[in-house]
Design a protein around this motif. Structure first.
Motif, PDB file in Angstrom:
ATOM      1  N   ARG A  26       0.855  -1.197   0.000  1.00  0.00           N
ATOM      2  CA  ARG A  26       0.000   0.000   0.000  1.00  0.00           C
ATOM      3  C   ARG A  26       0.884   1.237   0.000  1.00  0.00           C
ATOM      4  O   ARG A  26       1.960   1.248   0.589  1.00  0.00           O
ATOM      5  CB  ARG A  26      -0.890   0.023   1.242  1.00  0.00           C
ATOM      6  CG  ARG A  26      -1.893  -1.090   1.298  1.00  0.00           C
ATOM      7  CD  ARG A  26      -2.839  -0.949   2.475  1.00  0.00           C
ATOM      8  NE  ARG A  26      -2.171  -0.922   3.777  1.00  0.00           N
ATOM      9  CZ  ARG A  26      -1.996  -1.979   4.551  1.00  0.00           C
ATOM     10  NH1 ARG A  26      -2.431  -3.156   4.168  1.00  0.00           N
ATOM     11  NH2 ARG A  26      -1.397  -1.858   5.716  1.00  0.00           N
ATOM     12  N   ARG A  27       0.393   2.284  -0.641  1.00  0.00           N
ATOM     13  CA  ARG A  27       1.113   3.564  -0.670  1.00  0.00           C
ATOM     14  C   ARG A  27       0.175   4.657  -0.192  1.00  0.00           C
ATOM     15  O   ARG A  27      -0.991   4.706  -0.576  1.00  0.00           O
ATOM     16  CB  ARG A  27       1.579   3.871  -2.079  1.00  0.00           C
ATOM     17  CG  ARG A  27       2.296   5.201  -2.187  1.00  0.00           C
ATOM     18  CD  ARG A  27       2.672   5.484  -3.619  1.00  0.00           C
ATOM     19  NE  ARG A  27       3.282   6.794  -3.729  1.00  0.00           N
ATOM     20  CZ  ARG A  27       3.278   7.514  -4.824  1.00  0.00           C
ATOM     21  NH1 ARG A  27       2.721   7.046  -5.921  1.00  0.00           N
ATOM     22  NH2 ARG A  27       3.850   8.685  -4.840  1.00  0.00           N
ATOM     23  N   SER A  28       0.702   5.540   0.649  1.00  0.00           N
ATOM     24  CA  SER A  28      -0.052   6.707   1.088  1.00  0.00           C
ATOM     25  C   SER A  28       0.930   7.860   1.243  1.00  0.00           C
ATOM     26  O   SER A  28       2.132   7.699   1.078  1.00  0.00           O
ATOM     27  CB  SER A  28      -0.779   6.418   2.403  1.00  0.00           C
ATOM     28  OG  SER A  28       0.144   6.106   3.421  1.00  0.00           O
ATOM     29  N   LYS A  29       0.422   9.029   1.549  1.00  0.00           N
ATOM     30  CA  LYS A  29       1.257  10.209   1.797  1.00  0.00           C
ATOM     31  C   LYS A  29       1.114  10.582   3.259  1.00  0.00           C
ATOM     32  O   LYS A  29       0.046  10.456   3.851  1.00  0.00           O
ATOM     33  CB  LYS A  29       0.808  11.391   0.930  1.00  0.00           C
ATOM     34  CG  LYS A  29       1.045  11.201  -0.552  1.00  0.00           C
ATOM     35  CD  LYS A  29       2.484  11.475  -0.880  1.00  0.00           C
ATOM     36  CE  LYS A  29       2.697  11.501  -2.383  1.00  0.00           C
ATOM     37  NZ  LYS A  29       4.084  11.726  -2.724  1.00  0.00           N
ATOM     38  N   ASP A  39       6.299   9.770   0.992  1.00  0.00           N
ATOM     39  CA  ASP A  39       5.609   8.526   0.683  1.00  0.00           C
ATOM     40  C   ASP A  39       5.702   7.577   1.866  1.00  0.00           C
ATOM     41  O   ASP A  39       6.721   7.525   2.560  1.00  0.00           O
ATOM     42  CB  ASP A  39       6.246   7.848  -0.527  1.00  0.00           C
ATOM     43  CG  ASP A  39       6.035   8.631  -1.807  1.00  0.00           C
ATOM     44  OD1 ASP A  39       4.932   9.172  -1.986  1.00  0.00           O
ATOM     45  OD2 ASP A  39       6.966   8.686  -2.630  1.00  0.00           O
ATOM     46  N   TYR A  41       5.036   3.511   2.385  1.00  0.00           N
ATOM     47  CA  TYR A  41       4.723   2.212   1.787  1.00  0.00           C
ATOM     48  C   TYR A  41       4.589   1.187   2.892  1.00  0.00           C
ATOM     49  O   TYR A  41       5.449   1.098   3.773  1.00  0.00           O
ATOM     50  CB  TYR A  41       5.827   1.768   0.829  1.00  0.00           C
ATOM     51  CG  TYR A  41       5.855   2.525  -0.471  1.00  0.00           C
ATOM     52  CD1 TYR A  41       5.060   2.124  -1.542  1.00  0.00           C
ATOM     53  CD2 TYR A  41       6.657   3.634  -0.630  1.00  0.00           C
ATOM     54  CE1 TYR A  41       5.080   2.820  -2.740  1.00  0.00           C
ATOM     55  CE2 TYR A  41       6.690   4.334  -1.825  1.00  0.00           C
ATOM     56  CZ  TYR A  41       5.895   3.918  -2.873  1.00  0.00           C
ATOM     57  OH  TYR A  41       5.908   4.607  -4.056  1.00  0.00           O
ATOM     58  N   THR A  55       6.813  -1.002   7.358  1.00  0.00           N
ATOM     59  CA  THR A  55       6.475   0.308   6.803  1.00  0.00           C
ATOM     60  C   THR A  55       7.731   1.087   6.464  1.00  0.00           C
ATOM     61  O   THR A  55       8.629   1.204   7.292  1.00  0.00           O
ATOM     62  CB  THR A  55       5.617   1.105   7.806  1.00  0.00           C
ATOM     63  OG1 THR A  55       4.447   0.349   8.104  1.00  0.00           O
ATOM     64  CG2 THR A  55       5.223   2.449   7.241  1.00  0.00           C
ATOM     65  N   ASP A  63       7.573   4.453  -8.175  1.00  0.00           N
ATOM     66  CA  ASP A  63       6.459   3.940  -7.387  1.00  0.00           C
ATOM     67  C   ASP A  63       6.758   2.467  -7.119  1.00  0.00           C
ATOM     68  O   ASP A  63       6.813   1.657  -8.056  1.00  0.00           O
ATOM     69  CB  ASP A  63       5.156   4.107  -8.167  1.00  0.00           C
ATOM     70  CG  ASP A  63       3.930   3.690  -7.371  1.00  0.00           C
ATOM     71  OD1 ASP A  63       4.074   2.995  -6.336  1.00  0.00           O
ATOM     72  OD2 ASP A  63       2.822   4.053  -7.793  1.00  0.00           O
ATOM     73  N   ARG A  65       5.043   0.192  -6.103  1.00  0.00           N
ATOM     74  CA  ARG A  65       3.969  -0.722  -6.512  1.00  0.00           C
ATOM     75  C   ARG A  65       4.176  -1.199  -7.948  1.00  0.00           C
ATOM     76  O   ARG A  65       3.570  -2.180  -8.360  1.00  0.00           O
ATOM     77  CB  ARG A  65       2.607  -0.051  -6.368  1.00  0.00           C
ATOM     78  CG  ARG A  65       2.271   0.286  -4.915  1.00  0.00           C
ATOM     79  CD  ARG A  65       1.027   1.104  -4.807  1.00  0.00           C
ATOM     80  NE  ARG A  65       1.232   2.362  -5.533  1.00  0.00           N
ATOM     81  CZ  ARG A  65       0.291   3.262  -5.740  1.00  0.00           C
ATOM     82  NH1 ARG A  65      -0.916   3.066  -5.274  1.00  0.00           N
ATOM     83  NH2 ARG A  65       0.552   4.367  -6.395  1.00  0.00           N
TER      84      ARG A  65
END
Length: 117
Positions: A26-29, A39, A41, A55, A63, A65
Motif C-alpha cells: 500500500r502507498r499513502s502520503k 511517501d 509504503y 512500513t 512507485d 507498486r
C-alpha cells in the motif's frame, strides 16, 4: 538496531529476517511537520506460520507498486523496511535501506552505502 530514523524503518528488538510472499503493498502520503509530504509504503508479507507488516517512510524515485507485485517472493532483512525481491529477472533493484534504484550486481548502494553482501 535503529529505533527510528528520519526516513525509513522504525525498528524494534523483535525485528528478524523474514522470507515469504508479498501479500499486499500500500502507498499513502504522510504530512511532515514542515508542511512537506513523504511517501509511506506498507508491505504485508505472509508465509505458512504467519504475517508480518513493515512500513517504509521516505522519498523514492519510482512507485514501488510498479517494482513489487502481490505474490512476489521477498526477503525482509533486519533493519530494513523495503524487502528484497527474490526474482532476479529485472536489470535493476531497489536499495532495501534508502529506496534508491540501482543496477543489479552492485555490491553496495552508491547513495546510502548499504551493503548487499
Amino acid at each position: 538496531m535503529r529505533n527510528k530514523c528520519e526516513h525509513g524503518i522504525t525498528g524494534n528488538k523483535t525485528d528478524k529476517r523474514y522470507k515469504g510472499r508479498l501479500k499486499e503493498i500500500r502507498r499513502s502520503k504522510e504530512q511532515q511537520s514542515d508542511g512537506t509530504s513523504i511517501d509511506v509504503y506498507t508491505f504485508v508479507i505472509t508465509r505458512a506460520l504467519g504475517t508480518m507488516t513493515y512500513t517504509f517512510r521516505g522519498e523514492v524515485p519510482i512507485d514501488l507498486r510498479q517494482y513489487f507485485t502481490p505474490g512476489d517472493r521477498v526477503l525482509h532483512h533486519v533493519g530494513c523496511a523495503i524487502p528484497e525481491l527474490l526474482d532476479k529477472s529485472k536489470t535493476y533493484k531497489v536499495c532495501m535501506d534508502c529506496g534508491a534504484v540501482i543496477k543489479r550486481g552492485q555490491a553496495c548502494c552508491p547513495f546510502c552505502g548499504y551493503s548487499f553482501i
